[in-house]
Write a protein that holds these residues in place. Structure first.
Motif, PDB file in Angstrom:
ATOM      1  N   SER A 215       0.833  -1.208   0.000  1.00 23.19           N
ATOM      2  CA  SER A 215       0.000   0.000   0.000  1.00 23.19           C
ATOM      3  C   SER A 215       0.865   1.255   0.000  1.00 23.19           C
ATOM      4  O   SER A 215       0.539   2.245  -0.670  1.00 23.19           O
ATOM      5  N   ILE A 216       1.969   1.219   0.744  1.00 22.28           N
ATOM      6  CA  ILE A 216       2.843   2.394   0.814  1.00 22.28           C
ATOM      7  C   ILE A 216       3.471   2.675  -0.548  1.00 22.28           C
ATOM      8  O   ILE A 216       3.482   3.818  -1.023  1.00 22.28           O
ATOM      9  N   VAL A 217       3.957   1.618  -1.203  1.00 17.78           N
ATOM     10  CA  VAL A 217       4.568   1.811  -2.532  1.00 17.78           C
ATOM     11  C   VAL A 217       3.540   2.413  -3.485  1.00 17.78           C
ATOM     12  O   VAL A 217       3.825   3.387  -4.200  1.00 17.78           O
ATOM     13  N   ILE A 218       2.318   1.865  -3.483  1.00 19.23           N
ATOM     14  CA  ILE A 218       1.272   2.380  -4.380  1.00 19.23           C
ATOM     15  C   ILE A 218       0.997   3.851  -4.080  1.00 19.23           C
ATOM     16  O   ILE A 218       0.936   4.685  -4.983  1.00 19.23           O
ATOM     17  N   THR A 219       0.850   4.169  -2.771  1.00 20.21           N
ATOM     18  CA  THR A 219       0.567   5.558  -2.398  1.00 20.21           C
ATOM     19  C   THR A 219       1.701   6.488  -2.837  1.00 20.21           C
ATOM     20  O   THR A 219       1.454   7.583  -3.358  1.00 20.21           O
ATOM     21  N   LEU A 220       2.948   6.035  -2.640  1.00 17.03           N
ATOM     22  CA  LEU A 220       4.092   6.869  -3.043  1.00 17.03           C
ATOM     23  C   LEU A 220       4.097   7.091  -4.553  1.00 17.03           C
ATOM     24  O   LEU A 220       4.468   8.161  -5.032  1.00 17.03           O
ATOM     25  N   LEU A 221       3.669   6.078  -5.304  1.00 11.78           N
ATOM     26  CA  LEU A 221       3.630   6.227  -6.763  1.00 11.78           C
ATOM     27  C   LEU A 221       2.494   7.160  -7.188  1.00 11.78           C
ATOM     28  O   LEU A 221       2.648   7.952  -8.115  1.00 11.78           O
ATOM     29  N   ILE A 222       1.358   7.082  -6.466  1.00 12.99           N
ATOM     30  CA  ILE A 222       0.235   7.984  -6.782  1.00 12.99           C
ATOM     31  C   ILE A 222       0.655   9.444  -6.591  1.00 12.99           C
ATOM     32  O   ILE A 222       0.353  10.302  -7.410  1.00 12.99           O
ATOM     33  N   PHE A 223       1.391   9.703  -5.510  1.00 12.07           N
ATOM     34  CA  PHE A 223       1.783  11.091  -5.207  1.00 12.07           C
ATOM     35  C   PHE A 223       3.143  11.461  -5.798  1.00 12.07           C
ATOM     36  O   PHE A 223       3.738  12.458  -5.402  1.00 12.07           O
ATOM     37  N   ARG A 224       3.630  10.640  -6.730  1.00 15.50           N
ATOM     38  CA  ARG A 224       4.991  10.841  -7.248  1.00 15.50           C
ATOM     39  C   ARG A 224       5.245  12.265  -7.755  1.00 15.50           C
ATOM     40  O   ARG A 224       6.218  12.905  -7.382  1.00 15.50           O
ATOM     41  N   LYS A 225       4.322  12.764  -8.595  1.00 13.55           N
ATOM     42  CA  LYS A 225       4.513  14.101  -9.179  1.00 13.55           C
ATOM     43  C   LYS A 225       4.664  15.156  -8.084  1.00 13.55           C
ATOM     44  O   LYS A 225       5.523  16.025  -8.143  1.00 13.55           O
ATOM     45  N   ARG A 226       3.783  15.039  -7.077  1.00 16.28           N
ATOM     46  CA  ARG A 226       3.808  16.030  -6.004  1.00 16.28           C
ATOM     47  C   ARG A 226       5.073  15.937  -5.172  1.00 16.28           C
ATOM     48  O   ARG A 226       5.666  16.943  -4.808  1.00 16.28           O
ATOM     49  N   ILE A 227       5.479  14.715  -4.863  1.00 12.42           N
ATOM     50  CA  ILE A 227       6.659  14.537  -4.014  1.00 12.42           C
ATOM     51  C   ILE A 227       7.927  14.928  -4.761  1.00 12.42           C
ATOM     52  O   ILE A 227       8.827  15.548  -4.193  1.00 12.42           O
ATOM     53  N   GLU A 228       7.983  14.595  -6.049  1.00  8.41           N
ATOM     54  CA  GLU A 228       9.216  14.876  -6.805  1.00  8.41           C
ATOM     55  C   GLU A 228       9.536  16.368  -6.856  1.00  8.41           C
ATOM     56  O   GLU A 228      10.688  16.759  -6.961  1.00  8.41           O
ATOM     57  N   LYS A 229       8.496  17.190  -6.753  1.00  8.12           N
ATOM     58  CA  LYS A 229       8.728  18.640  -6.741  1.00  8.12           C
ATOM     59  C   LYS A 229       9.557  19.056  -5.528  1.00  8.12           C
ATOM     60  O   LYS A 229      10.285  20.044  -5.565  1.00  8.12           O
ATOM     61  N   THR A 230       9.428  18.294  -4.416  1.00 11.42           N
ATOM     62  CA  THR A 230      10.130  18.677  -3.193  1.00 11.42           C
ATOM     63  C   THR A 230      11.529  18.066  -3.106  1.00 11.42           C
ATOM     64  O   THR A 230      12.305  18.426  -2.233  1.00 11.42           O
ATOM     65  N   LEU A 231      11.843  17.100  -3.982  1.00 11.99           N
ATOM     66  CA  LEU A 231      13.130  16.396  -3.872  1.00 11.99           C
ATOM     67  C   LEU A 231      14.303  17.277  -4.302  1.00 11.99           C
ATOM     68  O   LEU A 231      14.180  18.087  -5.189  1.00 11.99           O
TER      69      LEU A 231
END
Lengths: 231, 109
Positions: A215-231
């Motif tokens: 579930s965590i991997v799926i959630t991280l992939l769903i929010f990938r675009k949003r999270i990548e902006k902060t990386l």
């Protein structure tokens, strides 16, 4: 095997490794105590330190052994917990490319701490290959020593070890706090916590790890675009 | 009784996956070729998410509806966090938290 010992490099590597010396031995002892608590002796502790060589994973392995999980679960859980090593190894490919026969071991020995230490700058006169090799070996020796000492202390039952398993909880809490100091880690951390709480309610404490990780991997992939902006 | 055979297999599979993850990338991805984005992304964001999960995992057996309501776990957790914020020392924080927890469940409850 000529010139395997380079005294200057060894001395320098030892000095750099002093912080891990205390850290690894103490955490190793905690691991050994836990492992002997569920009935495995110092030989198991030593071999796990030699072949798994990872604090978080070995603590989780104690639980995996205690619950005698299936091999598929063990493989998947290891993959997810150690996935960060893909990143460590990739980032060292260039640096270790001319390290010859030592390469496989040096990549294997890249724990969080060793990764940090081999990336510290050192004097240019020092033989970098030997220095990195010694540093990696020293760190693993400290870890295995701690593992074995802990398991031996546990087998003599010198004191009531009930509750010693909290070292694992405390270790994770501290690692978590350290990670939170990097801003880009906060959102993934919140995902980890909230998805886990939800999964605990849905799947219950017995079959928790595997569905939660997926579930965590799926959630991280769903929010990938949003999270990548902060990386 | 410990099932030696299955235990050996568990340790073996954990070691194998670990070794593949640490040594594999050096062979699969040569220095001049880019690594798949999704792998780089996951290896960066997984650590904080996984550790968050492991904390919940450690607390999974607390029953908040029954005495002692996880008081030992929560108090020891708070002490660990506070020690870390004050001392910045990993070892000291783990030590304080664990000693308090052992005291709580052996002596208090």
């Amino acid at each position: 095997m000529k010139n395997l010992i380079d005294k200057t490099a060894l001395q320098k590597a030892f000095i750099t490794s002093i912080p891990t010396l205390t850290g690894y031995i103490i955490m190793g002892i905690a691991f050994g105590l836990l492992l002997s608590d569920i009935g495995y002796n110092f030989i198991w502790a030593g071999l796990m330190g030699l072949f798994i060589y990872g604090g978080t994973m070995q603590f989780v392995a104690v639980d995996l052994l205690a619950n005698q999980v299936t091999l598929l679960s063990a493989a998947l859980i290891t993959f997810l917990i150690h996935s960060r090593h893909i990143f460590y190894s990739i980032s060292m490919i260039d640096k270790y490319k001319d390290y010859g026969i030592y390469r496989p071991y040096l990549f294997f020995a890249l724990t969080d701490e060793t990764y940090a230490l081999v990336n510290l700058p050192i004097d240019s006169e020092i033989d970098k290959v030997k220095y990195d090799l010694y540093l990696s070996i020293l760190n693993q020796i400290y870890w295995i020593t701690g593992d074995i000492i802990g398991a031996l202390i546990g087998s003599f039952s010198l004191f009531n070890t009930e509750g010693v398993d909290f070292t694992m909880t405390a270790l994770f809490i501290v690692i978590f706090l350290e990670q939170l100091q990097t801003k880009s880690n906060i959102f993934p951390a919140v995902i980890g916590l909230s998805v886990s709480c939800l999964c605990l309610v849905i799947f219950g404490p017995e079959n928790f790890l595997l569905p939660t990780m997926v579930s965590i991997v799926i959630t991280l992939l769903i929010f990938r675009k949003r999270i990548e902006k902060t990386l | 009784m410990i099932d030696i055979q299955h235990s050996v297999l568990i340790v073996l599979i954990i070691s194998l996956v670990t070794i593949i993850l640490r040594i594999g990338p050096a062979w699969i991805f040569p220095p001049d070729k880019p690594t798949p984005d999704i792998l780089v992304y996951l290896s960066k964001v997984m650590p904080p998410a996984v550790i968050g999960m492991l904390i919940i995992y450690c607390f999974r057996n607390i029953d908040f509806t029954q005495y002692p309501f996880g008081i030992s776990e929560i108090l020891s957790g708070i002490v660990t966090i506070t020690s870390f914020l004050i001392t910045k020392s990993t070892i000291l924080s783990i030590l304080f938290g664990t000693i308090l927890y052992m005291f709580m469940i052996q002596v208090v409850f």
